[in-house]
Structure formats: C-alpha cells, structure tokens
Design an enzyme around this catalytic site. Structure first.
Site, short mmCIF file in Angstrom:
data_model
loop_
_atom_site.label_atom_id
_atom_site.label_comp_id
_atom_site.label_asym_id
_atom_site.label_seq_id
_atom_site.Cartn_x
_atom_site.Cartn_y
_atom_site.Cartn_z
N TYR A 157 0.85 -1.21 0.00
CA TYR A 157 0.00 0.00 0.00
C TYR A 157 0.89 1.26 0.00
O TYR A 157 1.69 1.45 0.91
CB TYR A 157 -0.87 -0.07 1.25
CG TYR A 157 -1.66 1.15 1.64
CD1 TYR A 157 -1.59 1.63 2.94
CD2 TYR A 157 -2.52 1.78 0.75
CE1 TYR A 157 -2.36 2.73 3.35
CE2 TYR A 157 -3.28 2.88 1.15
CZ TYR A 157 -3.19 3.35 2.45
OH TYR A 157 -3.93 4.44 2.84
N ASP A 242 -1.69 -5.66 9.42
CA ASP A 242 -2.77 -4.77 9.06
C ASP A 242 -3.87 -5.65 8.48
O ASP A 242 -3.75 -6.12 7.35
CB ASP A 242 -2.27 -3.74 8.05
CG ASP A 242 -3.35 -2.75 7.65
OD1 ASP A 242 -3.03 -1.74 7.02
OD2 ASP A 242 -4.54 -3.01 7.97
N ILE A 244 -7.00 -4.88 7.81
CA ILE A 244 -8.09 -3.97 7.45
C ILE A 244 -9.07 -4.56 6.44
O ILE A 244 -10.21 -4.14 6.35
CB ILE A 244 -7.51 -2.63 6.95
CG1 ILE A 244 -8.54 -1.53 6.98
CG2 ILE A 244 -6.92 -2.78 5.56
CD1 ILE A 244 -7.98 -0.16 6.57
N LYS A 286 -12.86 -0.39 5.18
CA LYS A 286 -12.98 -1.31 4.05
C LYS A 286 -14.08 -2.33 4.29
O LYS A 286 -14.95 -2.53 3.44
CB LYS A 286 -11.65 -2.04 3.80
CG LYS A 286 -10.45 -1.11 3.77
CD LYS A 286 -10.49 -0.13 2.61
CE LYS A 286 -9.29 0.81 2.67
NZ LYS A 286 -9.32 1.82 1.60
#
Lengths: 501, 487
Positions: A157, A242, A244, A286
């Site tokens: 990312y 992470d 997410i 998300k």
C-alpha cells in the site's frame, strides 16, 4: 499586498521544519497523476458518461444500503434523534481516551466474528486511532526510534511510505516478492531483506504486512504466517498485521488471522512465542465501507504498547458521536451476521463479473480471494519489461481508455506490468461500462495490428507512429515471447495467437 | 513466556518508554482521587467534586432544542439519511466544504464579526491536541524550541514535545503584574534558550489564557507580534476559549491585529489553533482546527490531518448547526451570560471568606489565590495543601505547579462543568473548610495564650475580627460592613 505576502512566504520557507519541507508526504509521486486526471474529468453515468472512471480507490460501496436500512430502524443509535438525544450531553462531553466501553466491546466482538469466532478479542486491548492511518503511525512511534527500520513485503500500500515514515523517521526495508510464486513471502526473501537492512546499518524493529494483501487481494496462508512468527521471535522483532481487509474475503482459502496463529503456536512452549511482539491494525473503512468515520483500531498483545498507544490516541480519537453509533450497530448480532454474509456474497459476485469480463479479452489477474480490487496482469502489453513502459501504458489507460487504475510501481512492485484495479466502488452499470471500454481498447489494438501488418510496407513510419503505438500492445514479437507470456494468461490459447503460430 | 519490564523496554521506542506523555505529573493525582470516589448528589454525596476539568456544560439545552428542530443535521434521521452514503464514504482531507464554511463563520461570529476567516485555510486535526502537535511538526525540528508564557496548560508538554522532540522554554510571568507577559520576560526566555543551544522557532500563547482566565490587551498583542517578527519566529495563538469571554467585544483576536495593522508582521508567521471543545462544550467530537496565514503550513498540515480527521458524521452535524446564524449568535450570547453568572457566583462567595482570585472575565475556571494558606511559600507546601483540598475538602482542583507557575499557592478551579446544586455544595465545602481551619488555628493560638492570660470570654469577638483581618487577601473585593464597623 498579496504579492508581498507570497514573496514573503517564499523567503521564509526555511523557517519551517524538515518534515514540512521534505516530500515524504508522497503526494508528488506519479500515483497521484491518475487522481488528478480523474478529478478534472470525473465519470458520471448521466452527466459525464465520457469521463474517467475511478478504479484507483479501494472503497467498499456494495453494502452501504444494509447499513442505511439498519439506521432507519434504529434511531437510538444517533444522539441527534428524539430517541437518542437524551445521550447527547454525556456523549458530547466524553473525551476519555479509553473510549466508550460499549464501543470497544462491540469492536472486539465484531473482530471475533469476522474471524469466525476462532479467536476472541479483549475490549481492554482495543485502542483508537485516527483511521488506520493514525493507528499505524502511532504504532511506529511506540515500536521504533527515528532511523530504525520495518520490513515490508512488496508490493505494498503506497501510503505506508507516508503513514509509517513521514513524521516518525522510521525506514521501510522491502521484502521482495515475485510473480513466479504468486508473490508469496519466502524465507529467503525475509532473510535477504533482514541482511540488507543490517548491511545498511538499519536496526530492524519489526515487520509489517497487510493480510489480506493490498494490492494483491490474496490472503497469507497459515504456513507462511507461522514462518513469519518464528522469524520475528527468533530475531526479537515485532510483527504488525494490518488486517483492514479481513471481512472482504469472498472465496476460499479461508482467512487466517495472526491472532489465530498466535493462539495456536503459543500452546506449544517449544515454539518460544513472545506474544508481546504481536500487534494488529484494523479499521472499518474497508469491511464496512465507512472511511469517513475515521475508525482506526490498534490491538496489541503488549500491555505497555496498549498503554502507550492509548495515551497517543489523544491525537486522533474517534468522535464520541461515531463511537456511540458504532457501538449500537455492531452490538446488533443479527445485523452483523447478516451484513458479513451478504457483503461477502456481493463482493464475490462483483469480483467474478469483473474478472470474467477481463478474461474474455485475454486479460488475467492474480488469483485472489479478498480485497476490493484485482491485481491485473498487463505484462504482455508492454513493449519492454520496464517501468517506463508501464508508465506509458498507464497514461494510455487513463487518457484513452479513461480508467484510473493504479500502476504496480506505485506499490513498489519489482516487476513492471501489474496494475491494481478497484471494483467495489461503483454500481453494476459502471462496471459494465468499464468492461466495455476495455473491450473496445483491446479490439482497437487488434484492428490496428491487422492494419499495420497489411500496410507495413506502404505506410510511412510517421503515419504508423500513432497506429503502431496502439498496436505495440499487440506486437507479435512481444506476444509470442515466452518471457512476456504470463503463465496465468489464457491468451496462449487464443485463436488469434494460434493463427499466428 | 514471561518477559520482564526491562526486556519490554528494550523492544519499544524511546518515545514509548519515556515520561513524555506527562501523566506521571501530580496534576493527575487529583484525577485519580476523583475517579475512585466521584461525587454524585444522590449516590455519593460525600465524593470528590470534579473542579479540575475545564468543560463547558452550561448550554446543552440550547443545542438539544436546535437538534430536535433540525433533524437534517444528522445522517441518521429520515430527513438527513439521504446523505448517509456520501458522508460515510467521504474521506477527503480537505473536509466537507460546508463544514469549513460553517467553522469559518462560527469563528468570525465569536469575534463579533470583526474579522472574516477564509474556509480554505481551515484545516482539521484530532482536537486542539492534534492541532498543536501537527503545528509543532510543521514549524520545528527535533531539539528546537517554542517559548511559552507560564503558567500554561499542562497538556502542552505532551502535545508539543512528546512525539515531536520539540522543547518548551518558559516565559516566566508573575503575580506582581497579574501575570502579564512582558517584553523583558520574553527577551529573557529567548536568551536562556540561546544559552541552552536551543533554536527558538516560535512563541505559543493561549488567548484567553488557561489557567488564568484573562485575555491579552491589544497593546500586549502588538508587542508580541513585533517581537516574533523581529526574531523571525512563528506565533501560535491558541484561541480555544475565545467564546468564553464575558464581554465579547473586549476580546482581541490575533486575526484582528493582522486586519488592523496588516504591515505589523509577515503574516506567514501567524497560526491559530481552535476547537469546539470549550466554546461549544463538545470535547467528545474531536473538532480541532488549524488556521494558518502561511500557505505552506496550510498545505502540509492538511496532509498531516489524515492522522486525525474529524469524523464526517460529526462534520455534517457541525456544518448544519454552525451555519445557522440565529442559533449561533444566541448560543454565543447565552453561553457568555451563563458563564459570567457562574464565575461571579463563585468568586463572590469565596471572597466572603477571604479567598481571592486573579481578576478574570474569560475561561471556564478562575485562578484562585491560596498563597496565604501555605505553611511556607514552597511547592512542597502547595502539594501538601492540595492533598488536603482533595482528601478533606473533597474537591479536585489543579495546583499551580502543574501549570508551571513560578509562585506556589495558586490553584485553577473549574466551574462550568457542573449543575447549580453542585456549585452550592462546592462553595459550602470551601467556606466550611476555611472557617473551620481558621477557627482551629485561632482556637489553638488562643488557648495557648489563654493559659497565660485567661482571655476565654473574649474569644468569640476576637475570632470574628481576626478572621477578617488574617484572611483578607489583597485581591479580595470584600467590603463588608462588619469590617467597617470594626474600624
């Protein structure tokens, strides 16, 4: 007078900090050029049907109607309604950085459900952050000193560069992953990255990975997670996961959270697992499609980190108004179960529609089971396997095909030709239009190619320049080269190709 | 596997293991006492009353009324629900344009519309807490410093220094001139910084002041502006209490100075921190604002705002509320009136028992003068007395030392975070304590004397007269007929 001020501004820029004047916010990277093109000419179904379609934003717009429906039936979840207003004063006054207990409990419960209740989360370890953005930065401030490093698998990312490094001074050391094994993290790549850091005099404090992965859309398998756990315990460094995209799983293999691996491995003391090295970043941006609400979560198995990060959360607490709302909706078990199930189905369907549409045109993507995007393989369309070529292709996609997709280089991918394409931030009609445009683009490429082949001897080089620019995409030599032909590509079976052979 | 604290510290950052969060200061002891024994009129009437929290709870009724009449302000009502999806998805760090416009409008009206604010300079942050940290990151490098007049808000130590590595250099202010900031004190602090090899990058003022409850007069502000301009350093004005000034027309914002005398300084050195936590009483909503006259700072702090954006659910509600001028004007006026009333009630009642405070007409607190009650003019005495206040009088007030005051004996007392009944209870407790203490002290002295001189029948009369004389603080406006009668 304003001129004087501007002049004065320029003269005094040296009065700002290094952080303010470095470019580490990352916004001058080409990644944002596509955004600018979109901003200037945004697609709209009726008002601007020829505009650029935004496929560079990983948003989940597919299931907000379920939330809206719930909101309409639950006025008490808001402090502004007749039903909820009696709570207004207490909520407006509530600035305790522990956060509302009901909120933490609801988040912990939600996180457990998302992981099939294979693990449970302790509400007292839930710490708020200003979005995952703020949570990640705070975690870096807790775990590393300026100059220290974190290993991160590529591709990753792009905003990690800003979130993890900008104000913290922390460095990122890439763990190189390749398409040859579907970008899986190997032990060799891990060790290699670690050694590189040492050689560069960078003290490695931890490893960070997104699981499910952005931009790959794949989940890390259990074995790899176990390898990572052994690695970080052996090196005495932290692991930050992470997670997410945890609830964007729409297909097998099933999601395995680091929390599950920890739980399992801890049971065998010979594993020598130190749970104080394990930390999770989460958010509702998300999974639930609520990026505006800035719900960042830091979950740590390290008491000191929980305590410290909680103090830091003062810099980015979640609005108490929003905490109350979420506490309400996420403690509605029936809603949550229904939402998770339906959301997953809709993502699966959208993913299938999109990937099948691409495959019809001979475009393949990395096989994926999660995320709000696909990792599209356009390597065969590059004249040469270079990042310059990738940029050229990308500009073509933005300007000719009018789609804002994200080039792999912005994710630090080591191989040119990969593009991340988001599919969950639009309605069905727009998906259709996007696929039509890709179809047209591919067709044009083939048409030009045939035309070029017939006119090769008669047309001047200059006249062909524009045609051959497009036809370059289907350059015979490029297509046929075993180097460029992706093993994932069904193109190899295309009648077009067969006719050539 | 057990890992000892030492080992843990080895794996964490310096920031995580130092005291930069500031919570080990005694400022927080009072909080702990309150947390373990909080006052409640029915369930715990002898608990500790919270007077250490600068909250504004006086005008929620106005907000309630407005919200019930404006359901469109919420994305959760049928009227506002159409916006839900768009609002939930909106994560642009510029913020909703209507939010920025409403904030600019509110800020202007709080200043009597004497100045206008440009919505394009409004940048969000995680509360004023986040705003201060972000500005520190923008304006100073690690090891560089900000001058800050004492006494100051204890949170600055964390907000400006902790993760940024920036230093704070005190500009010492004294009661002898009512804690005004003098040019001598400024120059002195600047020199001290130089001597310590700290490069000064700016001056931070809170106007109106926390903990003093006073605001800067125009001339002092101009002096400060000329000072920073001459030294080529930034000026950060925290105007978080701007709306709490009793006489709104008297308050002068830094924005007004720039408007009145545009050539007074390079505008790119001026930055304002604002928030809705105090003026509106909305600390939970985390509405922090950075307003800078420096384009680069606006730009960069806006990028940094990603670390602490305001929830769009809240942006939407605030945009609705603060764009309604009749509500805004009425709220500001009513809030000022109620705060002034509360302030006067407290200071008047306390003066009756000879407790004075710094004359003030802003803020959610007053700066109480208890110097005469200290055994010795030392901070140890202040701490001792403070523990008595918490444990015996059962009030959580904040000792001046936690605000870096250079003189012991001052305490900040918050008055806007409770209802009228609790105010009376608090006042009673203070008055009782004062009278009892004096009576006890005088009784002890008198008894000692009486053993020699048998003054017992005169005791009561002497008690009354001596009480007034001994307790009368120079700040006390007491003009009791009793006193005159004595003379």
């Amino acid at each position: 007078s304003s001129q004087t001020h501007t002049q004065a501004n320029m003269e005094r820029i040296h009065l700002l900090s290094k952080i303010a004047t470095s470019e580490q916010h990352g916004e001058n990277s080409p990644y944002f050029d596509g955004w600018k093109a979109y901003d200037q000419n945004p697609f709209h179904l009726t008002e601007n049907p020829n505009g650029v379609i935004q496929m560079g934003l990983a948003e989940n717009q597919l299931s907000l109607d379920l939330i809206e429906e719930w909101v309409a039936k639950n006025p008490k979840s808001s402090i502004c309604t007749k039903d909820g207003i009696s709570q207004f004063k207490d909520i407006a006054n509530f600035q305790d950085y522990h956060g509302l207990y009901e909120f933490r409990k609801a988040i912990a419960n939600f996180m457990g459900k998302v992981r099939g209740n294979r693990v449970t989360f302790d509400p007292d370890r839930i710490v708020m952050g200003g979005g995952a953005t703020g949570a990640s930065e705070s975690l870096m401030f807790c775990l590393a000193d300026p100059g220290d490093g974190f290993l991160v698998p590529t591709p990753y990312y792009p905003a990690f560069d800003r979130d993890l490094r900008w104000r913290t001074g922390v460095q990122l050391v890439p763990i190189i992953c390749n398409s040859s094994n579907d970008f899986k993290i190997t032990e060799e790549a891990l060790e290699s990255a670690y050694e590189n850091a040492i050689a560069s005099n960078i003290k490695v404090k931890g490893l960070i990975l997104a699981n499910p992965s952005n931009p790959l859309g794949t989940t890390t398998d259990k074995q790899t997670l176990q390898t990572l756990m052994r690695f970080i315990n052996e090196k005495n460094i932290h692991i930050v996961c992470d997670e997410i995209y945890a609830a964007t799983i729409f297909n097998t293999p099933e999601f395995v959270s680091i929390s599950e691996v920890l739980q399992e491995m801890e049971q065998d003391s010979s594993n020598k697992i130190n749970r104080e090295l394990v930390h999770i970043i989460y958010s509702l941006s998300k999974d639930m499609g609520l990026p505006g609400f800035r719900v960042g979560i830091l979950y740590s198995y390290n008491d000191h980190v929980v305590s410290c990060a909680r103090k830091m959360s003062s810099f980015g607490l979640i609005s108490s108004q929003t905490q109350l709302f979420l506490a309400s909706i996420l403690s509605d078990e029936e809603f949550v179960d229904g939402f998770l199930s339906e959301s997953s189905k809709r993502l699966a369907k959208r993913h299938q529609t999109f990937t099948q549409g691409l495959e019809k045109e001979g475009i393949t993507c990395l096989a994926s089971n999660a995320g709000l995007f696909v990792w599209m393989d356009l390597r065969m369309l590059l004249n040469k396997p270079t990042f310059d070529e990738e940029m050229e292709l990308w500009r073509l996609i933005i300007n000719d095909v009018k789609l804002n997709v994200s080039p792999g280089s912005s994710f630090h991918c080591v191989e040119p030709g990969w593009f991340r394409v988001c599919f969950a931030n639009m309605d069905d009609q727009t998906v259709d239009i996007a696929l039509k445009r890709i179809r047209a683009f591919v067709k044009k490429g083939r048409k030009n190619e045939r035309a070029t082949m017939n006119n090769k001897r008669t047309k001047s080089f200059q006249k062909n320049l524009r045609l051959s620019f497009s036809s370059r995409l289907y350059d015979e030599a490029t297509m046929m080269s075993p180097r460029m032909m992706s093993p994932h590509s069904p193109f190899a079976r295309s009648p077009l190709v067969q006719a050539r052979t | 596997m057990e890992v000892g604290l030492n080992n843990t510290h080895k794996f964490l950052s310096k920031i995580a293991t130092n005291d930069g969060h500031g919570e080990n200061s005694p400022y927080f002891d009072g909080w702990k006492a309150y947390d373990t024994n909080p006052y409640h009129p029915e369930t715990n009437p002898s608990g500790v009353i919270q007077m250490g929290l600068a909250e504004n709870q006086l005008c929620f009724d106005l907000v309630h009324e407005w919200l019930l009449n404006h359901p469109e302000a919420s994305v959760c009502t049928p009227q506002g629900g159409f916006d839900f999806k768009e609002i939930a998805l909106f994560q642009d760090y510029h913020g909703l344009p209507e939010f920025r416009a409403a904030i600019a409008n509110f800020m202007s009206r709080v200043r009597g519309s004497r100045v206008k604010f440009d919505p394009n300079r409004i940048v969000m942050s995680g509360g004023a807490t986040g705003a201060h940290e972000t500005l520190a990151f923008c304006l100073a490098n690690r090891g560089e410093g900000f001058l800050v007049p004492t006494p100051y808000y204890p949170g600055f130590d964390r907000d400006l220094k902790w993760r940024t590595g920036v230093e704070l250099i005190p500009v010492v202010c004294e009661s002898s001139n009512n804690f005004k900031v003098t040019i001598e004190a400024l120059e002195d602090a600047y020199e001290k910084a130089k001597e310590s090899n700290i490069k000064v990058k700016g001056l931070l003022i809170t106007n109106p002041s926390n903990p003093l409850g006073t605001f800067f007069d125009k001339e002092t502000l101009k002096t400060l502006v000329r000072f920073i301009n001459e030294k080529n350093i930034h000026l950060v004005c925290d105007e978080i209490y701007a709306g709490t000034v009793t006489n709104g027309s008297e308050f002068v914002s830094i924005a007004e100075i720039l408007e009145e005398v545009p050539t007074i300084c390079d505008h790119s050195l001026i930055h304002i921190v604002y928030s809705l936590s105090k003026d509106m009483g909305f600390p939970g909503f985390r509405v922090g604002i950075i307003y800078s006259y420096n384009d680069t700072v606006v730009n960069i702090s806006r990028k940094m705002s990603s670390f602490g954006l305001v929830s769009t659910q809240t942006q939407h509600m605030i945009a609705s509320m603060l764009s309604q001028n009749d509500f805004v004007d009425n709220f500001i006026q009513e809030s000022r009136t109620r705060l002034a009333h509360r302030h006067d009630m407290f200071t008047r009642e306390l003066a009756e028992v000879g407790i004075g405070s710094l004359e003030s007409n802003a803020g959610l607190f007053f700066w109480m003068d208890l110097r005469r009650f200290l055994k010795e003019p030392t901070f140890e005495s202040e701490m001792t007395f403070w523990r008595i206040i918490i444990n015996e009088i059962k009030l959580n007030v904040s000792p001046g030392s936690s605000f870096h005051c250079n003189e012991p004996g001052w305490f900040r007392v918050c008055f806007a975070n409770m209802d009228d009944a609790t105010v009376m209870v608090a006042i009673e407790r203070i008055k009782s304590f004062v009278l009892e203490t004096r009576m006890l002290e005088i009784k002890t002295k008198a008894l000692a004397k009486a053993k020699k001189q048998c003054w017992q029948n005169n005791l009561t009369l002497k008690l009354s007269s001596r009480r007034l004389e001994d307790i009368m603080s120079p700040h006390s406006p007491l003009n009791s007929p009793m006193l005159r009668a004595q003379n």
